[in-house]
Motif scaffolding. Structure first.
Motif, PDB file in Angstrom:
ATOM      1  N   ASP A 255       0.863  -1.182   0.000  1.00 46.97           N
ATOM      2  CA  ASP A 255       0.000   0.000   0.000  1.00 46.97           C
ATOM      3  C   ASP A 255       0.900   1.232   0.000  1.00 46.97           C
ATOM      4  O   ASP A 255       1.460   1.599   1.026  1.00 46.97           O
ATOM      5  CB  ASP A 255      -0.927   0.012   1.221  1.00 46.97           C
TER       6      ASP A 255
ATOM      7  N   ASN B 225      -0.224   4.209  -1.015  1.00 47.24           N
ATOM      8  CA  ASN B 225      -1.158   5.320  -1.208  1.00 47.24           C
ATOM      9  C   ASN B 225      -0.768   6.440  -0.240  1.00 47.24           C
ATOM     10  O   ASN B 225      -1.351   6.603   0.820  1.00 47.24           O
ATOM     11  CB  ASN B 225      -2.576   4.819  -0.932  1.00 47.24           C
TER      12      ASN B 225
ATOM     13  N   ARG C 279       3.995   4.935   4.872  1.00 45.85           N
ATOM     14  CA  ARG C 279       3.565   3.663   4.272  1.00 45.85           C
ATOM     15  C   ARG C 279       4.697   3.016   3.472  1.00 45.85           C
ATOM     16  O   ARG C 279       4.764   1.784   3.392  1.00 45.85           O
ATOM     17  CB  ARG C 279       2.343   3.887   3.383  1.00 45.85           C
TER      18      ARG C 279
ATOM     19  N   HIS D 247      -1.362   0.856  -5.589  1.00 40.26           N
ATOM     20  CA  HIS D 247      -2.179   1.924  -6.175  1.00 40.26           C
ATOM     21  C   HIS D 247      -1.802   3.250  -5.536  1.00 40.26           C
ATOM     22  O   HIS D 247      -1.139   3.301  -4.495  1.00 40.26           O
ATOM     23  CB  HIS D 247      -3.676   1.643  -5.968  1.00 40.26           C
TER      24      HIS D 247
ATOM     25  N   ARG E  86      -7.302   7.553  -6.452  1.00 43.33           N
ATOM     26  CA  ARG E  86      -8.433   6.887  -7.112  1.00 43.33           C
ATOM     27  C   ARG E  86      -8.577   7.377  -8.549  1.00 43.33           C
ATOM     28  O   ARG E  86      -9.533   8.058  -8.899  1.00 43.33           O
ATOM     29  CB  ARG E  86      -9.720   7.135  -6.333  1.00 43.33           C
TER      30      ARG E  86
ATOM     31  N   ARG F  43      -4.435   0.848 -10.408  1.00 44.36           N
ATOM     32  CA  ARG F  43      -5.780   1.391 -10.680  1.00 44.36           C
ATOM     33  C   ARG F  43      -5.833   2.154 -12.011  1.00 44.36           C
ATOM     34  O   ARG F  43      -6.876   2.706 -12.352  1.00 44.36           O
ATOM     35  CB  ARG F  43      -6.240   2.270  -9.527  1.00 44.36           C
TER      36      ARG F  43
ATOM     37  N   GLY G  75      -3.188  -1.677   4.251  1.00 44.85           N
ATOM     38  CA  GLY G  75      -4.194  -0.631   4.040  1.00 44.85           C
ATOM     39  C   GLY G  75      -5.253  -0.961   3.007  1.00 44.85           C
ATOM     40  O   GLY G  75      -6.273  -0.271   2.928  1.00 44.85           O
ATOM     41  N   VAL G  76      -5.021  -2.009   2.198  1.00 42.92           N
ATOM     42  CA  VAL G  76      -6.021  -2.373   1.172  1.00 42.92           C
ATOM     43  C   VAL G  76      -6.636  -3.754   1.372  1.00 42.92           C
ATOM     44  O   VAL G  76      -7.416  -4.202   0.532  1.00 42.92           O
ATOM     45  CB  VAL G  76      -5.453  -2.306  -0.271  1.00 42.92           C
TER      46      VAL G  76
ATOM     47  N   HIS H 107      -8.990  -4.658   2.985  1.00 40.27           N
ATOM     48  CA  HIS H 107     -10.467  -4.638   3.063  1.00 40.27           C
ATOM     49  C   HIS H 107     -11.089  -4.483   1.676  1.00 40.27           C
ATOM     50  O   HIS H 107     -12.305  -4.414   1.552  1.00 40.27           O
ATOM     51  CB  HIS H 107     -10.949  -3.525   3.997  1.00 40.27           C
ATOM     52  N   ARG H 108     -10.246  -4.406   0.639  1.00 37.42           N
ATOM     53  CA  ARG H 108     -10.766  -4.226  -0.717  1.00 37.42           C
ATOM     54  C   ARG H 108     -10.737  -5.561  -1.469  1.00 37.42           C
ATOM     55  O   ARG H 108      -9.671  -6.216  -1.516  1.00 37.42           O
ATOM     56  CB  ARG H 108      -9.900  -3.212  -1.483  1.00 37.42           C
TER      57      ARG H 108
ATOM     58  N   GLY I 209      -6.211   2.748   7.122  1.00 45.25           N
ATOM     59  CA  GLY I 209      -7.309   3.622   7.503  1.00 45.25           C
ATOM     60  C   GLY I 209      -8.572   2.786   7.579  1.00 45.25           C
ATOM     61  O   GLY I 209      -8.925   2.244   8.632  1.00 45.25           O
ATOM     62  N   GLY I 210      -9.219   2.625   6.412  1.00 48.61           N
ATOM     63  CA  GLY I 210     -10.433   1.811   6.347  1.00 48.61           C
ATOM     64  C   GLY I 210     -10.201   0.395   6.839  1.00 48.61           C
ATOM     65  O   GLY I 210     -11.057  -0.185   7.519  1.00 48.61           O
TER      66      GLY I 210
HETATM   67  C1  3PG Z   1      -6.155   3.884   2.087  1.00 53.45           C
HETATM   68  O1  3PG Z   1      -5.598   4.941   1.792  1.00 53.45           O
HETATM   69  O2  3PG Z   1      -6.856   3.756   3.107  1.00 53.45           O
HETATM   70  C2  3PG Z   1      -5.884   2.673   1.262  1.00 53.45           C
HETATM   71  O3  3PG Z   1      -4.788   2.847   0.440  1.00 53.45           O
HETATM   72  C3  3PG Z   1      -7.118   2.292   0.486  1.00 53.45           C
HETATM   73  O4  3PG Z   1      -7.425   3.275  -0.443  1.00 53.45           O
HETATM   74  P1  3PG Z   1      -8.904   3.355  -1.038  1.00 53.45           P
HETATM   75  O5  3PG Z   1      -9.797   3.813   0.081  1.00 53.45           O
HETATM   76  O6  3PG Z   1      -8.844   4.321  -2.186  1.00 53.45           O
HETATM   77  O7  3PG Z   1      -9.295   1.961  -1.490  1.00 53.45           O
END
Ligand code: 3PG
Length: 398
Positions: free
Chosen positions: A19, A21, A34, A57, A60, A116, A149-150, A152-153, A378-379
């Motif tokens: 991750d 991001n 990260r 990634h 977005r 992405r 961090g990803v 959950h996707r 995060g999520g």
């Molecule tokens: C985040 O920043 O929480 C992760 O990299 C997930 O990113 P996303 O919410 O765009 O899927």
């Protein structure tokens, strides 16, 4: 399954989902936490002689190449941190990616362009995702999932590719899951959770779950004004989700029934405008004047929150208490961070989750070592606190 389960990796192509991001100002990375968190796994694989192909990634983008979301700044920073040039492929799985992987020597790391940029990555159509996953899998002999961090996707580079190659969790994912489990599974008590950030609607699931798990819930950030409104207070022009007031009233009642203490701020720093230099003053939390907006919890609340954390044995924190990016409104976040550092020194196990809180900790100059665990998710960390099963983890267990 851990990396050890993949056996001897010398000369093997290992696809790693990281991750990366990270927040950018133009092409400048403003917080490389990260990237640094990804180093243990990448270094370990490189030292084992693997040919390491990283996919990640950034932001977005809309499913096609977009220069503002290029991973070029990440490749440069990763190269500096690893002490080796990290080549960035121009595409995700195309000619450039295949050529870069074919050229990769043992112990070297390369990065594929933003995954992405390919619309199939986030497609809701299983077949589309699987097609991209197959192309990614063709670039490697094994897969390591390390982008906590990803997880959950349910996305091609996180979920589907793990079904196509021998797959293992990387060291970061393992560390994150172990740490967060200390809060989600039988936490040592008292268990206190500090929630902030702007929207209560982002945290509904986690609040509902914590009302059955935590001993204390301390609420700050933009979301607190919906709580204050649910208590019948006027909140001026502060951030308010009017459609969530009834839900929050239900939470307050349920907390009382369950014996969960909800701690709300007693004072608020209210400003005339959303600006770093806005005129502001500290007012009681039930007396925010019309035309002013709360941008931080006040100093009395900072002390109250720190006192409520002092004897906790497990602490989870997600979301800043105010607009910490503006000096005048950073006091609440600073007080909570200090309270957690002090409680940790006194023996609490503390987790900071959510990109914003982790960034706040660093931006406010706190030593990361003062916290037991700073999550890169995060999520993902919120969904774990919410008690959900995360697809990117479930697929590794299968
Ligand atoms: C985040 O920043 O929480 C992760 O990299 C997930 O990113 P996303 O919410 O765009 O899927």
């Amino acid at each position: 399954k851990t990396i050890d389960s993949l056996g001897d990796l010398r000369g093997k192509r290992v696809l790693v989902r990281s991750d990366f991001n990270v927040p950018l100002d133009g092409t400048t990375i403003t917080d490389d936490g990260r990237i640094r968190a990804a180093l243990p796994t990448l270094t370990r694989l490189a030292e084992a002689g693997a040919r390491v192909v990283v996919t990640a990634h950034l932001g977005r983008p809309k499913g096609s190449p977009d220069p503002q979301y290029s991973l070029a700044p990440v490749a440069a920073r990763l190269g500096e941190l690893l002490g080796q040039d990290v080549v960035l492929a121009d595409d995700v799985t195309g000619d450039s990616a295949r050529a870069v992987v074919a050229d990769l020597a043992d112990g070297r790391v390369a990065l594929l362009e933003n995954v992405r940029f390919d619309a199939r990555e986030t497609s809701k159509v299983d077949g589309e995702r699987k097609e991209l996953a197959r192309e990614l899998a063709d670039l490697a002999d094994a897969f390591v999932s390390d982008g906590f961090g990803v997880v959950h996707r349910k996305q091609a580079s996180v979920y589907d590719v793990a079904e196509l190659l021998p797959a293992a969790a990387g060291d970061l994912v393992l560390k994150e899951v172990e740490s967060l489990s200390r809060a989600t599974t039988d936490p040592e008590r008292p268990y206190a959770v500090v929630l902030g950030g702007s929207k209560v609607s982002d945290k509904l699931g986690v609040i509902a779950n914590l009302l059955t798990k935590a001993d204390r819930l301390l609420i700050g950030g933009g979301m607190v004004f919906t709580f204050l409104a649910a208590k019948g207070h006027s909140v001026g022009s502060s951030l308010l989700e009017a459609d969530q007031v009834e839900t929050v009233k239900g939470y307050l009642e349920q907390a009382e029934q369950n014996g969960v203490e909800i701690v709300l701020p007693t004072d608020i720093v209210a400003a005339d405008a959303f600006a770093a230099d806005a005129a502001h003053r500290t007012v009681p939390a039930d007396a925010i004047a019309d035309g002013t907006m709360g941008l931080d919890i006040g100093p009395e609340s900072g002390e109250l929150f720190a006192a409520k954390l002092a004897d906790a044995k497990t602490i989870a924190w997600n979301g800043p208490m105010g607009v910490f990016e503006f000096d005048a409104f950073a006091g609440g976040t600073r007080a909570v961070a200090q309270g957690i550092v002090d409680a940790t020194a006194a023996g609490a196990f503390s987790i900071v989750g959510g990109g914003d809180s982790a960034a706040a900790v660093r931006a406010l100059g706190f030593d990361e070592a003062g916290f037991s665990h700073i999550s890169t998710g995060g999520g993902a960390s919120l969904e774990l606190l919410e008690g959900k099963e995360l697809p990117g983890l479930a697929v590794l267990a299968d």
